[in-house]
Enzyme design. Structure first.
Site, PDB file in Angstrom:
ATOM      1  N   GLY A  28       0.810  -1.224   0.000  1.00 42.33           N
ATOM      2  CA  GLY A  28       0.000   0.000   0.000  1.00 42.33           C
ATOM      3  C   GLY A  28       0.837   1.265   0.000  1.00 42.33           C
ATOM      4  N   LEU A  30       0.499   3.565  -2.162  1.00 40.01           N
ATOM      5  CA  LEU A  30       0.934   3.347  -3.550  1.00 40.01           C
ATOM      6  C   LEU A  30       1.420   4.634  -4.215  1.00 40.01           C
ATOM      7  CD1 LEU A  30      -1.899   0.911  -4.700  1.00 40.01           C
ATOM      8  CD2 LEU A  30       0.317   0.371  -3.673  1.00 40.01           C
ATOM      9  N   GLY A  33       5.769   4.049  -8.755  1.00 43.66           N
ATOM     10  CA  GLY A  33       6.537   2.804  -8.885  1.00 43.66           C
ATOM     11  C   GLY A  33       5.591   1.603  -8.891  1.00 43.66           C
ATOM     12  N   HIS A  34       4.681   1.577  -7.907  1.00 44.18           N
ATOM     13  CA  HIS A  34       3.682   0.495  -7.872  1.00 44.18           C
ATOM     14  C   HIS A  34       2.818   0.526  -9.142  1.00 44.18           C
ATOM     15  CE1 HIS A  34       4.149   1.364  -3.393  1.00 44.18           C
ATOM     16  NE2 HIS A  34       4.431   0.077  -3.444  1.00 44.18           N
ATOM     17  N   GLN A  58       7.857  -9.231   8.171  1.00 38.62           N
ATOM     18  CA  GLN A  58       9.085  -8.801   7.489  1.00 38.62           C
ATOM     19  C   GLN A  58       9.675  -7.529   8.093  1.00 38.62           C
ATOM     20  OE1 GLN A  58       6.926  -8.289   3.649  1.00 38.62           O
ATOM     21  NE2 GLN A  58       8.242  -6.510   3.357  1.00 38.62           N
ATOM     22  N   GLY A 144       9.253  -5.158  -8.468  1.00 37.91           N
ATOM     23  CA  GLY A 144      10.130  -4.058  -8.875  1.00 37.91           C
ATOM     24  C   GLY A 144      11.600  -4.387  -8.685  1.00 37.91           C
ATOM     25  N   GLU A 145      12.420  -3.919  -9.630  1.00 37.30           N
ATOM     26  CA  GLU A 145      13.882  -4.077  -9.494  1.00 37.30           C
ATOM     27  C   GLU A 145      14.423  -3.202  -8.369  1.00 37.30           C
ATOM     28  OE1 GLU A 145      15.541  -3.357 -13.358  1.00 37.30           O
ATOM     29  OE2 GLU A 145      15.041  -5.376 -14.052  1.00 37.30           O
ATOM     30  N   SER A 182       9.552   5.494  -3.215  1.00 37.39           N
ATOM     31  CA  SER A 182       9.345   4.536  -2.133  1.00 37.39           C
ATOM     32  C   SER A 182       8.246   5.083  -1.233  1.00 37.39           C
ATOM     33  CB  SER A 182      10.645   4.391  -1.335  1.00 37.39           C
ATOM     34  OG  SER A 182      10.370   3.799  -0.079  1.00 37.39           O
TER      35      SER A 182
HETATM   36  P1  AMP Z   1       6.111  -2.489  -1.462  1.00 41.20           P
HETATM   37  O1  AMP Z   1       4.726  -1.917  -1.373  1.00 41.20           O
HETATM   38  O2  AMP Z   1       7.183  -1.574  -1.025  1.00 41.20           O
HETATM   39  O3  AMP Z   1       6.196  -3.879  -0.855  1.00 41.20           O
HETATM   40  O4  AMP Z   1       6.378  -2.713  -3.010  1.00 41.20           O
HETATM   41  C1  AMP Z   1       5.528  -3.499  -3.799  1.00 41.20           C
HETATM   42  C2  AMP Z   1       6.187  -3.743  -5.126  1.00 41.20           C
HETATM   43  O5  AMP Z   1       6.430  -2.498  -5.777  1.00 41.20           O
HETATM   44  C3  AMP Z   1       7.556  -4.435  -4.994  1.00 41.20           C
HETATM   45  O6  AMP Z   1       7.688  -5.393  -6.023  1.00 41.20           O
HETATM   46  C4  AMP Z   1       8.522  -3.299  -5.162  1.00 41.20           C
HETATM   47  O7  AMP Z   1       9.778  -3.696  -5.668  1.00 41.20           O
HETATM   48  C5  AMP Z   1       7.792  -2.436  -6.179  1.00 41.20           C
HETATM   49  N1  AMP Z   1       8.281  -1.044  -6.129  1.00 41.20           N
HETATM   50  C6  AMP Z   1       8.382  -0.248  -5.051  1.00 41.20           C
HETATM   51  N2  AMP Z   1       8.947   0.932  -5.395  1.00 41.20           N
HETATM   52  C7  AMP Z   1       9.207   0.870  -6.717  1.00 41.20           C
HETATM   53  C8  AMP Z   1       9.791   1.756  -7.660  1.00 41.20           C
HETATM   54  N3  AMP Z   1      10.233   2.966  -7.316  1.00 41.20           N
HETATM   55  N4  AMP Z   1       9.897   1.356  -8.949  1.00 41.20           N
HETATM   56  C9  AMP Z   1       9.454   0.121  -9.320  1.00 41.20           C
HETATM   57  N5  AMP Z   1       8.900  -0.760  -8.476  1.00 41.20           N
HETATM   58  C10 AMP Z   1       8.782  -0.403  -7.196  1.00 41.20           C
END
Ligand code: AMP
Length: 251
Positions: A28, A30, A33-34, A58, A144-145, A182
């Site tokens: 969430g 969001l 990137g998401h 985690q 995401g990378e 982020s």
């Molecule tokens: P999270 O909500 O932080 O667990 O992220 C969920 C997904 O979004 C994960 O696969 C992350 O790698 C991806 N993600 C987070 N930030 C970015 C970003 N800036 N660019 C691409 N993918 C992202």
């Protein structure tokens, strides 16, 4: 867009799945990137699902979990606009009927980089991901990378357990300054946000890992690591108590 909270809601909603199913797990708060993961899933699949769950197993620091941002109403509105078919919003007892008695562990790469500094972090990640994969039953999942170590460990788990799911990697989305988007960036003051762009600049510099570490420390970062593995440099550093991570292939 169907919103499911319980396993029974999910069971009913899954009857609507048709054709290829792409799944995007998130915590969430969001951002773009998401959304790039969701857009790619939308382009490549007939049915798209997203989960939003801030996974306590985690987090190795209670304060990080408590301060984790949330914007559920905005998230749901954005996912609807992007044409998502199903959003899964489980709570802890739904995903962990065993109260985390069972877990997935990896014994090598998960102990390095972030795993070294956040003991148990990747056990929590891999465990929640395998649970979500089983529940959603998608053919593809998007990651995401930006979280490259996570991506690599999830690929390894899928291979090790012969899981019938394809893992698709999506490039990191950045601000114009280079700062990787982020959810935690929302906790940075404007000054810290300016400074945070130094992370990407240093990540890509020709300096050695040791030099980059020293430069970041000098700039006021509390650095966990700067390490190059197979020509990809990884960095994790905190500013104002907000932990940022990034990685990039070296030129
Ligand atoms: P999270 O909500 O932080 O667990 O992220 C969920 C997904 O979004 C994960 O696969 C992350 O790698 C991806 N993600 C987070 N930030 C970015 C970003 N800036 N660019 C691409 N993918 C992202």
């Amino acid at each position: 867009m169907k919103i499911c909270k319980s396993l029974e809601d999910l069971r009913q909603a899954k009857k609507l799945i048709h054709g290829k199913h792409g799944f995007v797990p998130t915590m969430g708060a969001l951002h773009a990137g998401h959304f790039s993961l969701v857009k790619k899933a939308r382009e490549e699949n007939d049915f798209v699902s997203v989960s939003i769950f801030v996974n306590p197993t985690q987090f190795n620091q209670a304060s990080d979990l408590e301060n984790y941002p949330s914007s559920l109403e905005e998230d749901l509105a954005a996912l609807k606009d992007l044409g998502v078919d199903l959003v899964f919003l489980p709570d802890f007892s739904t995903l962990y009927p065993d109260e985390y008695r069972f877990k997935i562990s990896e014994n090598d790469f998960s102990k390095k980089l972030c795993g070294h500094h956040r003991p148990g972090h990747f056990d929590g990640v891999l465990t929640v991901v395998i649970k979500l994969f089983h529940l959603m039953g998608a053919e593809r999942a998007y990651f995401g990378e930006k979280d490259f170590q996570q991506l690599s460990l999830i690929r390894g788990m899928v291979e090790a357990f012969f899981m019938p799911i394809e893992i698709i990697a999506v490039p990191t989305v950045r601000e114009t300054t280079g700062l990787a988007l982020s959810s935690r960036n929302s906790r940075l003051s404007p000054e810290a946000r300016d400074k945070a762009s130094l992370l990407y600049e240093k990540l890509r510099s020709k300096s050695s890992d040791q030099q980059v570490l020293a430069d970041l420390q000098k700039a006021g970062f509390d650095v966990d690591y700067v390490e190059t593995i197979e020509n990809r440099r990884f960095v994790a550093a905190s500013i104002e108590g907000v932990r940022l991570i990034d990685n990039e292939v070296l030129p």
